[in-house]
Design an enzyme around this catalytic site. Structure first.
Site, short mmCIF file in Angstrom:
data_model
loop_
_atom_site.label_atom_id
_atom_site.label_comp_id
_atom_site.label_asym_id
_atom_site.label_seq_id
_atom_site.Cartn_x
_atom_site.Cartn_y
_atom_site.Cartn_z
N GLU A 1 0.84 -1.20 0.00
CA GLU A 1 0.00 0.00 0.00
C GLU A 1 0.87 1.25 0.00
O GLU A 1 1.76 1.41 0.84
CB GLU A 1 -0.90 -0.02 1.24
CG GLU A 1 -2.35 0.39 0.92
CD GLU A 1 -3.12 0.73 2.18
OE1 GLU A 1 -3.05 -0.10 3.11
OE2 GLU A 1 -3.71 1.81 2.22
N ASP B 1 9.31 4.37 -7.24
CA ASP B 1 8.03 5.06 -7.27
C ASP B 1 8.23 6.27 -8.16
O ASP B 1 9.23 7.00 -8.03
CB ASP B 1 7.54 5.48 -5.87
CG ASP B 1 6.03 5.70 -5.90
OD1 ASP B 1 5.30 4.73 -6.21
OD2 ASP B 1 5.58 6.84 -5.68
N SER B 2 7.36 6.42 -9.10
CA SER B 2 7.61 7.44 -10.12
C SER B 2 6.30 8.04 -10.62
O SER B 2 5.22 7.55 -10.31
CB SER B 2 8.39 6.81 -11.29
OG SER B 2 7.86 5.53 -11.59
N PHE C 1 5.70 3.37 -22.08
CA PHE C 1 4.45 3.06 -21.38
C PHE C 1 3.91 4.32 -20.72
O PHE C 1 4.51 5.40 -20.86
CB PHE C 1 4.68 1.94 -20.36
CG PHE C 1 5.55 2.31 -19.18
CD1 PHE C 1 6.92 2.40 -19.29
CD2 PHE C 1 4.98 2.58 -17.94
CE1 PHE C 1 7.73 2.74 -18.22
CE2 PHE C 1 5.77 2.92 -16.85
CZ PHE C 1 7.14 3.01 -17.00
N GLY C 2 2.84 4.21 -20.00
CA GLY C 2 2.31 5.30 -19.17
C GLY C 2 2.08 6.58 -19.97
O GLY C 2 1.44 6.59 -21.01
N TYR C 3 2.68 7.65 -19.51
CA TYR C 3 2.49 8.98 -20.14
C TYR C 3 3.51 9.27 -21.24
O TYR C 3 3.56 10.39 -21.76
CB TYR C 3 2.57 10.07 -19.06
CG TYR C 3 1.50 9.99 -18.00
CD1 TYR C 3 1.74 9.31 -16.80
CD2 TYR C 3 0.26 10.56 -18.19
CE1 TYR C 3 0.77 9.22 -15.82
CE2 TYR C 3 -0.73 10.49 -17.20
CZ TYR C 3 -0.46 9.82 -16.01
OH TYR C 3 -1.44 9.73 -15.04
N LYS D 1 15.71 6.07 -24.59
CA LYS D 1 14.99 6.48 -23.37
C LYS D 1 15.88 6.23 -22.15
O LYS D 1 15.97 7.09 -21.26
CB LYS D 1 13.67 5.70 -23.22
CG LYS D 1 12.97 5.98 -21.89
CD LYS D 1 11.65 5.25 -21.71
CE LYS D 1 11.07 5.53 -20.35
NZ LYS D 1 9.77 4.86 -20.10
#
Ligand SMILES: O=P(O)(O)OP(=O)(O)OP(=O)(O)OC[C@H]1O[C@@H](n2cnc3c(O)ncnc32)[C@H](O)[C@@H]1O
Ligand SMILES: [Mg+2]
Length: 198
Positions: A41, A70-71, A153-155, A176
């Site tokens: 969590e 964590d990003s 991936f993601g944004y 990248k």
């Protein structure tokens, strides 16, 4: 080859870490290899706090050295949103397409020079029952008005990097991993990892 455990279930991150660690002689394992393990969590208020929570809990579980990440994406015109809530910005299903759509809606009409943003990555490495080291990396960019590119991936598709004249999703994995927030954070952790594994 040495094995390193990354406390993530994010396929995009695993791919980045596989590429980043391949050149360093490590085999990457992740929580995708241990589907029975429940999510940690993320009750922290910062990327660093959340990364620490993930590496400490999983390191205790495995009794192994564990790295966590964590990003997220912070957009200046949205007062730093989505920030630590990047994964679930558009809802609990953590859908990248919906997250992108919500950002583009929120930035509707915001001019090019006011669409500055940055990716953050906090990496935390925990040695079982010993210390935890945390480092952070960022990457500056501008949010596009529509997604461009199929990589990453993601944004990534809406994160334009002026120096590259491409979005993060138009870069190859190698390109990248030279300039990303994750690569910039890992560069700060390299000496520690070499010491811990040799
Ligand atoms: O907690 P874990 O299992 O690592 O997976 P997660 O996806 O929940 O991870 P985070 O809480 O760190 O949220 C990261 C979110 O930020 C975004 N993100 C992080 N790194 C990114 C990158 O390199 N390119 C694009 N988006 C990224 C993307 O939406 C991720 O889901
Ligand atoms: Mg998460």
């Amino acid at each position: 080859m040495k094995e390193i455990i990354i406390a993530t279930k994010n396929k995009g991150k695993v791919k980045d870490f596989e590429q980043l660690f391949k050149t360093k002689g490590f085999v990457v394992k992740s929580l995708l290899d241990y589907p029975e393990i429940t999510d940690v969590e993320e009750t922290g208020e910062t990327f660093a706090e959340n990364a620490k929570l993930k590496s400490q809990q999983i390191s205790t579980l495995f009794n192994r050295i564990v790295i966590a990440d964590d990003s997220g994406l912070s957009i200046d015109a949205l007062n730093g949103e989505p920030g630590i809530y990047s994964a679930r910005y558009a809802g609990e299903e953590k859908n990248d397409g919906s997250n992108i759509e919500k950002v583009l809606d929120r930035l509707e009409g915001v001019p090019q020079d006011k669409r500055t943003a940055r990716f953050h990555c906090a990496l935390s490495v925990t040695v079982p029952n010993q210390e935890t080291y945390v480092v952070e990396g960022t990457c500056e960019g501008v949010i596009t008005t529509k997604p461009e590119g199929k990589n990453g991936f993601g944004y990534d598709p809406i994160f334009y990097i002026p120096e590259q004249n491409k979005t993060m999703a138009e870069l190859s994995s190698e390109e990248k991993n030279k300039i990303s927030h994750r690569a910039n954070a890992l560069k700060k952790l390299q000496v520690t990892i070499n010491d811990l594994f040799n």
